[in-house]
Enzyme design. Structure first.
Site, short mmCIF file in Angstrom:
data_model
loop_
_atom_site.label_atom_id
_atom_site.label_comp_id
_atom_site.label_asym_id
_atom_site.label_seq_id
_atom_site.Cartn_x
_atom_site.Cartn_y
_atom_site.Cartn_z
N CYS A 199 54.35 127.45 52.51
CA CYS A 199 54.93 128.20 54.04
C CYS A 199 54.74 127.11 55.20
CB CYS A 199 54.77 129.32 54.24
SG CYS A 199 53.41 129.81 54.19
N THR A 200 53.02 127.05 55.52
CA THR A 200 52.75 126.45 56.41
C THR A 200 53.52 124.70 56.68
OG1 THR A 200 50.93 127.45 55.89
CG2 THR A 200 50.79 126.11 57.26
#
Ligand SMILES: [Zn+2]
Length: 414
Positions: A199-200
């Protein structure tokens, strides 16, 4: 060897020391050492072994020399690029130290029979991957033989010394099968590879590495769905780099370079020659201790940190614990309940397939087709008959061997 030395203790100290020195030199000169890997660590190990009086070294490496090896793999020169590491290393050492014979092999370690490894009391591995380490670990365990009381026969024990380096950090261990932890015992302690949260990478990149990982993990398969990424292909890597650069500009992140792109994608940690030298010297000193019987061995794992947040550098020695349920070096015991009037053949259904069952060093059951004939009459005997004929001992566990390990088979009578 120590016992020979002890007989000299009443003599003068000088004579004793002189003799002790001779014994050590002889021990080094008459034993063969196998080195696996002729890369950064391997070059250092070969050099130190040869300069220290080992007269016969065998070295296995199937790699060829690359231009980028030359900064630290000092047995190789520009003219050697493209040639086999093992062959060039052997030639270099023998030219420099003519009294030392070095025999190179350019095959996979898995292609040698066990009988080959049996020639070496010590095997030193300077490997760069887990699979090869696991394989050679299994070999040293398989070579160990046991007597009828299940005690390891010391002469059949071969030692594995395993070294490894990563940038400024390194480690070495001595594996003495069934005495120390084996490689497999500690497999779960291997550090996980550095990974970034998906997600980062996808939505909130903060580091240049996140941008590179985005181009590599997400964009490549999306925009080049039919092309397999080749990490050694400049065009492919440059594509990743350019995409990562675009993304870093979008998020105002500095630091995306082509070099960092290679580092992230290939998970490269720079090789440091001095770390190799340090770890190689630990490995060779342990080898000398084993060959000469002098000094106690490293028990059994040493970690060297060339970079440590608190103290700058650090060193740590630990005794790794043997894993009770290790698939390689634990001794499994199988309890089987039978009647004395049962025939031995009842075991066929209770033992794992592909097994050889032995009693008093003799085979009772085998699944080896060629040897199978001739065992039928034994299979027809009852346990009581086998005991009466002294083919099995009531109190001693039988031994079963499969390809990978030894199993104790304890027969209990109803
Ligand atoms: Zn183990």
């Amino acid at each position: 060897m120590n016992s020979i030395l002890n007989t000299f203790s009443p003599l003068s100290k000088d004579l004793y020391n002189e003799y002790r020195g001779q014994v050590m030199v002889e021990a080094l000169a008459t034993q063969k050492v196998l080195v696996i890997g002729a890369g950064g660590l391997g070059c250092e190990i070969l050099k130190t072994l040869a300069l220290s009086g080992i007269k016969e070294i065998h070295v296995i490496d199937l790699d060829t020399i690359d231009l980028t090896n030359l900064n630290r793999q000092f047995l190789f020169r520009m003219k050697d690029v493209g040639k086999y590491k093992a062959e060039v290393a052997a030639e270099f050492i023998m030219k420099r130290i003519p009294t030392c014979k070095v025999i190179p092999y350019t095959k996979k370690i898995q292609e040698f029979p066990i009988s080959f490894y049996q020639e070496f009391p010590v095997i030193i591995a300077g490997l760069d991957n887990v699979e090869a380490r696991r394989w050679i670990n299994r070999v040293v365990i398989q070579m160990v033989q046991r007597d009828e009381n299940d005690k390891v026969i010391d002469d059949t024990r071969h030692y594995l010394i395993d070294g490894g380096t990563e940038g400024l950090n390194g480690q070495a261990r001595v594996i003495s099968p069934f005495e120390t932890a084996c490689y497999e015992c500690t497999l779960s302690q291997l550090p996980k590879q550095l990974q970034y949260q998906m997600c980062t990478i996808a939505s909130t990149p903060r580091l240049p590495e996140h941008c590179i990982a985005y181009a590599y993990e997400i964009l490549w398969s999306k925009e080049q769905p039919n092309v397999k990424l080749d990490k050694d292909n400049f065009e492919h890597m440059n594509w990743i780099y350019q995409k990562a650069l675009e993304r870093s500009k979008q998020f105002n992140i500095d630091g995306v370079t082509y070099k960092l792109t290679l580092g992230v994608v290939k998970n490269i940690i720079p090789a440091v020659a001095s770390t190799n030298a340090l770890i190689a010297s630990i490995c060779t000193v342990e080898c000398f201790k084993i060959l000469t019987g002098n000094g106690s061995q490293l028990n059994n794992y040493i970690q060297w940190y060339g970079q440590n947040h608190q103290t700058g550098v650090g060193i740590n020695v630990i005794q790794q614990e043997r894993l009770e349920e290790c698939t390689e070096c634990s001794i499994q015991t199988l309890e089987i309940l039978v009647k004395r009037t049962d025939k031995l053949s009842v075991l066929l259904t209770q033992l794992p397939p592909d097994i050889e069952l032995c009693s008093k060093g003799q085979t009772l059951i085998t699944n080896n087709i060629r040897r199978k004939q001739g065992f039928d009459h034994i299979l027809e005997k009852t346990f009581q008959e086998l005991i009466d004929e002294q083919l099995i001992d009531e109190k001693t566990a039988l031994k079963a061997f499969d390809k990978n390990k030894t199993i104790n088979v304890r027969i209990n009578y109803e």
